[in-house]
Design a protein around this motif. Structure first.
Motif, PDB file in Angstrom:
ATOM      1  N   VAL A 294     -31.029 102.855 -64.890  1.00 19.13           N
ATOM      2  CA  VAL A 294     -29.506 102.765 -65.421  1.00 19.13           C
ATOM      3  C   VAL A 294     -28.890 101.630 -64.551  1.00 19.13           C
ATOM      4  CG1 VAL A 294     -27.079 103.784 -64.411  1.00 19.13           C
ATOM      5  CG2 VAL A 294     -28.617 105.609 -65.310  1.00 19.13           C
ATOM      6  N   VAL A 295     -28.325 100.973 -65.756  1.00 15.86           N
ATOM      7  CA  VAL A 295     -27.415  99.349 -64.929  1.00 15.86           C
ATOM      8  C   VAL A 295     -26.197 100.000 -64.150  1.00 15.86           C
ATOM      9  CG1 VAL A 295     -27.103  97.124 -65.329  1.00 15.86           C
ATOM     10  CG2 VAL A 295     -29.393  98.298 -66.834  1.00 15.86           C
ATOM     11  N   ALA A 296     -25.691  99.721 -62.807  1.00 15.25           N
ATOM     12  CA  ALA A 296     -24.554  99.722 -62.716  1.00 15.25           C
ATOM     13  C   ALA A 296     -23.575  98.308 -63.461  1.00 15.25           C
ATOM     14  CB  ALA A 296     -24.143 100.943 -61.738  1.00 15.25           C
TER      15      ALA A 296
ATOM     16  N   SER B 189     -35.905 103.621 -62.177  1.00 14.84           N
ATOM     17  CA  SER B 189     -34.251 102.747 -62.008  1.00 14.84           C
ATOM     18  C   SER B 189     -33.480 103.049 -61.962  1.00 14.84           C
ATOM     19  CB  SER B 189     -35.094 101.600 -61.472  1.00 14.84           C
ATOM     20  OG  SER B 189     -34.629 100.323 -62.944  1.00 14.84           O
ATOM     21  N   ILE B 190     -32.295 102.835 -60.985  1.00 11.27           N
ATOM     22  CA  ILE B 190     -30.966 101.914 -61.313  1.00 11.27           C
ATOM     23  C   ILE B 190     -30.552 101.101 -60.567  1.00 11.27           C
ATOM     24  CG2 ILE B 190     -28.927 102.552 -59.809  1.00 11.27           C
ATOM     25  CD1 ILE B 190     -30.241 105.964 -59.289  1.00 11.27           C
ATOM     26  N   LEU B 191     -29.836  99.604 -61.306  1.00  7.07           N
ATOM     27  CA  LEU B 191     -29.657  98.631 -60.439  1.00  7.07           C
ATOM     28  C   LEU B 191     -28.104  98.855 -60.687  1.00  7.07           C
ATOM     29  CD1 LEU B 191     -31.042  95.647 -60.331  1.00  7.07           C
ATOM     30  CD2 LEU B 191     -30.045  95.435 -63.333  1.00  7.07           C
ATOM     31  N   THR B 192     -27.906  98.282 -60.032  1.00  3.98           N
ATOM     32  CA  THR B 192     -26.533  97.597 -59.483  1.00  3.98           C
ATOM     33  C   THR B 192     -26.252  95.846 -59.847  1.00  3.98           C
ATOM     34  OG1 THR B 192     -26.648  97.728 -57.168  1.00  3.98           O
ATOM     35  CG2 THR B 192     -26.710  99.756 -57.642  1.00  3.98           C
ATOM     36  N   LEU B 193     -24.761  96.111 -59.782  1.00  2.00           N
ATOM     37  CA  LEU B 193     -24.206  94.302 -59.693  1.00  2.00           C
ATOM     38  C   LEU B 193     -23.533  94.552 -59.013  1.00  2.00           C
ATOM     39  CD1 LEU B 193     -24.494  92.391 -62.130  1.00  2.00           C
ATOM     40  CD2 LEU B 193     -25.564  94.598 -62.648  1.00  2.00           C
ATOM     41  N   SER B 194     -23.886  93.805 -57.738  1.00  2.00           N
ATOM     42  CA  SER B 194     -23.165  93.373 -56.987  1.00  2.00           C
ATOM     43  C   SER B 194     -22.483  91.540 -57.213  1.00  2.00           C
ATOM     44  CB  SER B 194     -23.895  92.658 -55.216  1.00  2.00           C
ATOM     45  OG  SER B 194     -23.007  92.648 -54.361  1.00  2.00           O
ATOM     46  N   SER B 195     -22.199  90.552 -55.811  1.00  2.00           N
ATOM     47  CA  SER B 195     -22.300  89.718 -55.891  1.00  2.00           C
ATOM     48  C   SER B 195     -22.049  88.456 -55.413  1.00  2.00           C
ATOM     49  CB  SER B 195     -20.494  89.469 -56.198  1.00  2.00           C
ATOM     50  OG  SER B 195     -19.713  88.028 -56.652  1.00  2.00           O
ATOM     51  N   ILE B 196     -22.168  87.237 -55.453  1.00  2.00           N
ATOM     52  CA  ILE B 196     -22.774  86.463 -54.103  1.00  2.00           C
ATOM     53  C   ILE B 196     -20.890  86.744 -53.664  1.00  2.00           C
ATOM     54  CG2 ILE B 196     -24.113  84.855 -54.892  1.00  2.00           C
ATOM     55  CD1 ILE B 196     -21.537  82.807 -55.802  1.00  2.00           C
ATOM     56  N   SER B 197     -19.852  87.044 -53.885  1.00  2.00           N
ATOM     57  CA  SER B 197     -18.408  87.323 -53.243  1.00  2.00           C
ATOM     58  C   SER B 197     -18.945  88.626 -51.726  1.00  2.00           C
ATOM     59  CB  SER B 197     -17.828  87.509 -54.215  1.00  2.00           C
ATOM     60  OG  SER B 197     -17.288  86.616 -54.995  1.00  2.00           O
ATOM     61  N   GLY B 198     -19.885  89.098 -52.263  1.00  2.00           N
ATOM     62  CA  GLY B 198     -19.992  89.423 -51.198  1.00  2.00           C
ATOM     63  C   GLY B 198     -21.190  89.685 -50.205  1.00  2.00           C
ATOM     64  N   THR B 199     -21.617  88.480 -49.701  1.00  2.00           N
ATOM     65  CA  THR B 199     -22.424  87.688 -49.027  1.00  2.00           C
ATOM     66  C   THR B 199     -21.867  87.092 -47.996  1.00  2.00           C
ATOM     67  OG1 THR B 199     -22.882  85.788 -49.985  1.00  2.00           O
ATOM     68  CG2 THR B 199     -24.443  87.247 -51.041  1.00  2.00           C
ATOM     69  N   GLY B 200     -19.937  86.299 -48.340  1.00  2.00           N
ATOM     70  CA  GLY B 200     -19.469  85.898 -46.881  1.00  2.00           C
ATOM     71  C   GLY B 200     -18.218  86.108 -47.577  1.00  2.00           C
ATOM     72  N   GLY B 201     -17.360  85.345 -46.492  1.00  2.00           N
ATOM     73  CA  GLY B 201     -16.121  85.331 -46.717  1.00  2.00           C
ATOM     74  C   GLY B 201     -15.381  84.984 -47.964  1.00  2.00           C
ATOM     75  N   THR B 202     -14.305  85.867 -49.098  1.00  2.00           N
ATOM     76  CA  THR B 202     -13.899  85.258 -50.718  1.00  2.00           C
ATOM     77  C   THR B 202     -12.791  84.792 -50.115  1.00  2.00           C
ATOM     78  OG1 THR B 202     -15.708  86.983 -50.350  1.00  2.00           O
ATOM     79  CG2 THR B 202     -14.511  85.961 -52.449  1.00  2.00           C
ATOM     80  N   PRO B 203     -12.118  84.185 -49.515  1.00  2.00           N
ATOM     81  CA  PRO B 203     -10.777  83.360 -49.874  1.00  2.00           C
ATOM     82  C   PRO B 203      -9.901  83.935 -51.421  1.00  2.00           C
ATOM     83  CG  PRO B 203     -11.902  81.551 -49.390  1.00  2.00           C
ATOM     84  CD  PRO B 203     -13.237  82.598 -49.595  1.00  2.00           C
TER      85      PRO B 203
END
Length: 257
Positions: free
Chosen positions: A84-86, A134-148
């Motif tokens: 599954v690709v979430a 497997s299960i693959l989720t989609l995060s973002s570099i916006s979740g690695t630091g502050g995102t104004p």
């Protein structure tokens, strides 16, 4: 890359367009039997019609009933579920925190975080019972630091990484791997629509965002770049990778300046 997904059953949520549609097509090219899922039935059916052997099953990932039915209908169609690709996610209109409406915060969390939670919750047993996958989720570099201007989006994507790691530990004994993709700025209509807002709010001249991308990332990432990374993490070539977050950002987050 070898076609290690031959005859594997794969659900891609949010695949009625954008990155999800490209991932679905890429997996089908490798021999997977793809379920194109999106809350927009027409979009899902249109994408599935262009992919050999794919079927469309509409589902709103914020609805537990819909997600449960998505898994049930997949098993009815193929008697198995392997991956599954979430992918389903949203970014709402850009606001500073002090101006972010509560309904925007909640609706972003509902899709980006609750949707991933429900997808993992309802797919894990089906994958395990099919021999693992497997299960693959989609995060973002916006979740690695502050995102104004995108607090809700960034917070939801940071939470996805933590949820992914937790699920990986819980599901390893069931032969279900769980990993996250962490894209940088991808060339999608969503980015195009937000750029003028970002430039205006951040005091950038028109074209300023493109200059930042050139400096920090080299170019906008293509959806095909993300699909290739998704294929690797889902394939047998990543059989010992679980609980990991793979960043695909052209080096954006590796630089201080």
């Amino acid at each position: 890359m070898s076609a290690t997904l031959e005859d594997k059953v794969v659900i891609v949520t949010g695949s009625g367009g954008g990155i999800g549609a490209v991932i679905a097509a890429r997996f089908a090219k490798e021999g997977a039997r793809v379920i194109v899922s999106d809350r927009d039935r027409g979009a899902a059916e249109a994408v599935a019609s262009r992919i050999s052997g794919a079927i469309a099953i509409p589902a709103d990932v914020t609805s537990e009933q819909d997600v449960s039915a998505l898994i049930e209908r997949t098993l009815e169609a193929h008697s198995a579920l392997h991956h599954v690709v979430a992918n389903a996610g949203v970014i709402r209109a850009s606001h500073p925190i002090a101006e972010t409406p509560l309904d925007v915060w909640r609706s972003t969390m509902s899709v980006n975080l609750d949707g991933v939670f429900l997808t993992i919750k309802h797919s894990a047993a089906a994958i395990a019972n099919s021999g693992g996958g497997s299960i693959l989720t989609l995060s973002s570099i916006s979740g690695t630091g502050g995102t104004p201007l995108a607090a809700a989006y960034g917070a939801s994507k940071a939470a996805v990484r933590n949820l992914t790691a937790t699920a990986a530990g819980e599901l390893r004994a069931q032969n279900v791997r769980v990993n996250a993709l962490v894209p940088g700025y991808v060339n999608t209509p969503l980015i195009d629509s937000e750029v003028p807002v970002w430039e205006s709010t951040m005091g950038l001249a028109p074209g300023g965002f493109a200059q930042i991308i050139d400096q920090k990332q080299g170019r906008l990432i293509s959806p095909e770049d993300i699909a290739d990374a998704a294929l690797f993490l889902t394939s047998d070539q990543a059989s010992m990778i679980t609980g990991s977050s793979l960043t695909v950002d052209g080096g954006f987050t590796s630089q201080l300046f």
